[in-house]
Design a protein around this motif. Sequence first.
Motif, mmCIF file in Angstrom:
data_model
loop_
_atom_site.group_PDB
_atom_site.id
_atom_site.type_symbol
_atom_site.label_atom_id
_atom_site.label_comp_id
_atom_site.label_asym_id
_atom_site.label_seq_id
_atom_site.Cartn_x
_atom_site.Cartn_y
_atom_site.Cartn_z
ATOM 1 N N MET A 32 0.839 -1.205 0.000
ATOM 2 C CA MET A 32 0.000 0.000 0.000
ATOM 3 C C MET A 32 0.871 1.251 0.000
ATOM 4 S SD MET A 32 -3.381 -0.805 2.318
ATOM 5 C CE MET A 32 -2.560 -1.253 3.836
ATOM 6 N N PHE A 33 1.957 1.211 0.768
ATOM 7 C CA PHE A 33 2.857 2.360 0.783
ATOM 8 C C PHE A 33 3.481 2.575 -0.594
ATOM 9 C CE2 PHE A 33 7.119 4.142 1.009
ATOM 10 C CZ PHE A 33 6.808 5.407 1.494
ATOM 11 N N GLU A 34 3.860 1.498 -1.260
ATOM 12 C CA GLU A 34 4.474 1.637 -2.592
ATOM 13 C C GLU A 34 3.496 2.293 -3.567
ATOM 14 O OE1 GLU A 34 7.545 1.255 -3.537
ATOM 15 O OE2 GLU A 34 8.271 0.425 -1.649
ATOM 16 N N MET A 35 2.212 1.976 -3.459
ATOM 17 C CA MET A 35 1.205 2.634 -4.294
ATOM 18 C C MET A 35 1.169 4.133 -3.994
ATOM 19 S SD MET A 35 -1.834 -0.203 -3.880
ATOM 20 C CE MET A 35 -3.105 0.823 -4.566
ATOM 21 N N LEU A 36 1.182 4.449 -2.704
ATOM 22 C CA LEU A 36 1.165 5.853 -2.288
ATOM 23 C C LEU A 36 2.433 6.563 -2.737
ATOM 24 C CD1 LEU A 36 -0.416 7.957 -0.548
ATOM 25 C CD2 LEU A 36 0.954 7.179 1.382
ATOM 26 N N TRP A 37 3.554 5.885 -2.596
ATOM 27 C CA TRP A 37 4.845 6.469 -2.966
ATOM 28 C C TRP A 37 4.880 6.834 -4.450
ATOM 29 C CZ3 TRP A 37 8.773 8.744 -0.788
ATOM 30 C CH2 TRP A 37 9.954 8.912 -1.502
ATOM 31 N N ARG A 38 4.351 5.953 -5.280
ATOM 32 C CA ARG A 38 4.333 6.228 -6.724
ATOM 33 C C ARG A 38 3.532 7.489 -7.034
ATOM 34 N NH1 ARG A 38 4.089 0.506 -6.971
ATOM 35 N NH2 ARG A 38 1.832 0.452 -7.228
ATOM 36 N N ALA A 39 2.542 7.765 -6.199
ATOM 37 C CA ALA A 39 1.698 8.946 -6.424
ATOM 38 C C ALA A 39 2.368 10.250 -5.986
ATOM 39 C CB ALA A 39 0.367 8.784 -5.690
ATOM 40 N N ILE A 40 3.198 10.190 -4.936
ATOM 41 C CA ILE A 40 3.737 11.442 -4.380
ATOM 42 C C ILE A 40 5.218 11.673 -4.708
ATOM 43 C CG2 ILE A 40 2.069 11.418 -2.493
ATOM 44 C CD1 ILE A 40 4.383 10.581 -0.624
ATOM 45 N N ALA A 41 5.903 10.639 -5.187
ATOM 46 C CA ALA A 41 7.325 10.814 -5.498
ATOM 47 C C ALA A 41 7.495 11.667 -6.744
ATOM 48 C CB ALA A 41 7.984 9.451 -5.702
ATOM 49 N N LYS A 42 8.553 12.473 -6.756
ATOM 50 C CA LYS A 42 8.824 13.315 -7.918
ATOM 51 C C LYS A 42 9.245 12.438 -9.077
ATOM 52 C CE LYS A 42 11.091 17.613 -9.172
ATOM 53 N NZ LYS A 42 11.903 18.737 -8.673
ATOM 54 N N LYS A 43 8.627 12.681 -10.207
ATOM 55 C CA LYS A 43 8.951 11.878 -11.393
ATOM 56 C C LYS A 43 10.285 12.318 -11.972
ATOM 57 C CE LYS A 43 4.869 10.035 -10.966
ATOM 58 N NZ LYS A 43 4.564 10.494 -9.613
ATOM 59 N N PRO A 44 11.117 11.349 -12.410
ATOM 60 C CA PRO A 44 12.445 11.687 -12.958
ATOM 61 C C PRO A 44 12.341 12.465 -14.254
ATOM 62 C CG PRO A 44 12.030 9.299 -13.107
ATOM 63 C CD PRO A 44 10.863 9.910 -12.408
#
Length: 198
Positions: A186-198
């Motif tokens: 679940m955290f990985e899903m959230l992380w993909r949403a809030i992490a800055k895209k390269p």
Amino acid sequence: MVSDRSQLDAATKARIEQAVLDVFSEREFHRVGLIEIARAANVSLQTIYKYYGSKEALLFSSLDVWLGKLAVRMIDHLQGIEDYKERLRKVFWVSLDFYEKNPKLMQLQMSSVYVNTWRKHEQFDNPELFGTFLKVLHEGRGKGIITDEVDEKYVLDFIMGTLARIVQMYVHRGMKESLTAQANPMFEMLWRAIAKKP
């Protein structure tokens, strides 16, 4: 005039806060009488009025204490974690773990907390809890890890909204599975949403 709660005996205060959690988690705000809280806490009604003044103040003060316990756990668990993503993962996990161990807190929030009323109280902002979240987010923004497409407060809202929905549905579904068992995916899903895209 309400007396300073710091003068209230610690054991008595703890009994009152537990009674608030037990009673308000079972019924809606308007269905709870202060006399029930007083009886459950084994204190006089006069004591409740003396130190809290009203049912609203009692509820929000106790809610603030419980959320403060979550903040303390969060700060404690963040010690010694250097990697930013792992710090945020730990914040997410601690939140789920805390509600899994204290489901009555979410039951109380779902049944008795009227957000429109709560937001007018000084306890609504809970700087200890939300400040910890914002500090971690600000750190991530500063390192160029967290998205800068939206204001930090909206990133916080996104995380808090996700956590609230997960815990609400955990309670609604009868708390049959562990909340933390699926914390990492679940955290990985959230992380993909809030992490800055390269």
